[in-house]
Design an enzyme around this catalytic site. Sequence first.
Site, PDB file in Angstrom:
ATOM      1  N   CYS A   1       0.847  -1.196   0.000  1.00  0.00           N
ATOM      2  CA  CYS A   1       0.000   0.000   0.000  1.00  0.00           C
ATOM      3  C   CYS A   1       0.881   1.244   0.000  1.00  0.00           C
ATOM      4  O   CYS A   1       2.093   1.169   0.268  1.00  0.00           O
ATOM      5  CB  CYS A   1      -0.930   0.025   1.219  1.00  0.00           C
TER       6      CYS A   1
ATOM      7  N   CYS B   1       3.044   2.107   3.001  1.00  0.00           N
ATOM      8  CA  CYS B   1       4.269   1.340   3.244  1.00  0.00           C
ATOM      9  C   CYS B   1       5.496   2.228   3.037  1.00  0.00           C
ATOM     10  O   CYS B   1       6.494   2.099   3.756  1.00  0.00           O
ATOM     11  CB  CYS B   1       4.357   0.149   2.292  1.00  0.00           C
TER      12      CYS B   1
ATOM     13  N   ASP C   1      15.446  28.769 -28.267  1.00  0.00           N
ATOM     14  CA  ASP C   1      16.679  29.108 -28.957  1.00  0.00           C
ATOM     15  C   ASP C   1      16.357  29.086 -30.453  1.00  0.00           C
ATOM     16  O   ASP C   1      15.447  28.366 -30.885  1.00  0.00           O
ATOM     17  CB  ASP C   1      17.756  28.084 -28.614  1.00  0.00           C
TER      18      ASP C   1
END
Length: 802
Positions: free
Chosen positions: A91, A94, A478
Amino acid sequence: MNSTQLDLSLLLPGHPEEKDACVHRLEGLLAQRRGVEQAHLTQENGKARLCLHYDPGLVALEDLEWAAREAGALVQERYRHETMEITGMHCADCAGSLEGVVGRLPGMLAVSASYATEKMSVTYDQSAVGRARIVQEVVSLGYGVKEAAQAEEEDADHRKKPFALPLELSLSFIAGLSWLVGELGERFLDLPRPFAVATYLLAYATGGYHVTRHALKAALKRRFDIDVLMVVAALGAASLGKFAEGALLLFLFSLGHALERYAMDRARGAIRALGKLTPKTARVRRNGLEEEVPVKALRVGDQVVVRSGERLPADGQVLEGSSLVDQSPITGESLPLEKAAGDVVFAGTINGDGTLVIETSKSPEDTTLSRVIRLVEQAQTAKSPTQRFTERFEWVFVPVILAVTAALVVLPPLFGFPFAESFIRAMTLLVAASPCALALATPSAVLSGIARAARSGVLIKGGVHLENAGTATVIAFDKTGTLTEGRPRVTDLVATAGLGEEGLLALAAGVEARASHPLSEAIVRAAEAKKLKLPEAEAVEAVKGKGIRAQVGGSTVLIGTERLLAEAGLALQGPVAEEKERLEGEGKTAMLVASKGEVLGLIAVRDEPRQAARAAIQDLKQRGIQRVVVLTGDNRRVAEAIARELGVDEAKAELLPEDKVAAIRELKRRYGKVIMVGDGVNDAPAMVESTVGVAMGGAGTDVALETADIALMADNLSRLPYAIALSRASRRMIQQNLFISLGVIALLIPSAILGLATISLAIIVHEGSTLLVVANALRLLGFRDCPSGQLPAISEAAPVRR
């Protein structure tokens, strides 16, 4: 006082290019050296470098470099960075348990765990804590650490997962069936109470097996996570004789986790699919014979034979043959490209009908695909701003809920409220307020978004960049090599009387042959095409942002901008000045040539705009980009001409690299978040200064992969609107998930406290919201919005033909 810069990656191999305890330690060791005044970390072209200021009279440069390598080795011995693959995580909470428990170990400097990727990144002081101690702490929580040998068998491990998942689902279904038998038996069949309780207890045992095991281990480590809350709620219900509610809680909680794991594994599978793109073996020519060897055994310079329909096993250059190669797994390009002798090819791409012989240019672990996979894995581990916010919220929220729960148990009975009712409301509150959905709201969307991008030729290096790209309103480009093809050609020669056009071109080419600028290459190519004899140039010196200076036949030759000539006291006038103005109005770059105190003429060069540039810019504007700006070192008239041609809103011209950085800062001040798009080499400082730096052609340049926050693997601007659209879709998913998870919590908490919601309803809504946010995030894996009119390629791992 002199200074020198050393590559951090050489001093601290494998170290992330950022300042931490390792860098502080390295700086401290070197600052103590005799003759060293200062040591600090800096960035140059997107690379982390250690800058040392030293007195050459007290320490020689060679000795200083040796001392830096020695200090780096000492630091490497003490500090360690490692990413561990964790097994048994069931889960989202955890990850929090791992961070909380492992982070308390002495000598642990940083720890970051991710349920989405099942990985944990740690930085620790090896003099205070060892790897074995960290692994022991992980195991004590009920998880495991996959070692290197196991990682090599990853495919086999994933084949076992379908068996592990049915086991978890089986236990959950047994729990559900047991609860259902007990519930129906009590309500409709008048079964004895002890029989019903026995079925509920079976549901407790099967549905609560995994959650209880993890909850106990977490509680013993003083970590009270969601598992603990659920077990307490189930036991609390049982203590009041409400076995049915507790059984339902554990059944739905275990079922939710099993389905959640299945759903998240789908997203992880999208990343694992990248690793399957490279074949396991390669056919190599050695000593005149062809032999099949493992891809891991390939060496740089090997000649690899790739037959029709096979995936390429390595990066390299075509030596023999020609064929169409499908590069969509790497670049996302929808059409195969013709590859012949001299062309660059990438591992994981698919050969067409012809046979190719390729000379490998990179080791197997350093191919473009390998680096992309590593960067994607790192990106998943890094936490986005929204995820960090939700974790901070949970850090405060959970203790507050525990306190409110305790108060709800104790206080109402003091005023005559029934204890049983108060207690069950408290247990309902524990379920209602558990932030499972909130914990998964962001990481599930980030995982899916990054996975989808990687499969479409867009490399996004973290959740922060995924989110920021979706909120930026200004894009700066650029010009050379980004909006234009980056391969200029000479279009016009204007020479004063006496020298002639060919003489002007030969003189300029003789000087420019010693330079590496794209404009220099265009002049040299034009001279070579005319087979002109070039004069010898000496003392060639590049003048930053202005041009080049050299000595030819004892005379100084200047080639470059009007500013360069002005510095030498030369004024531009007459026909050359008029031609310069005309040519620049046509979008051409005019390079002035001067020698012996007079202007000899000019050479006009044109870098054609990319075919996809105008369409991409219009697409971006239609998608809400408010302003598009071009930043260039070229002169103003050329920049404005290109801007008009492509539909750019603003052109900033005649900029030095530091001027581009200043321009980005000004755009950020005026508009907020700014995306800078460049080639990843000359534009690195501006890309670092921007909110999100985007590099084009990441598949062809290592620098682009290193410096950019987002890399478009194809040298194609049409991928940029797709990347922006995917980022915005990901951000929408995150916002939707937060709305769902916080909305459910906001609805259930008062309902639980006031007794309006039963524990059964709280369980159903809680688990439903958790599955809903994961399912919502997984929709990103199917994201197919492509503004250029072509759908992005889905590069699933396909069987390799042999």
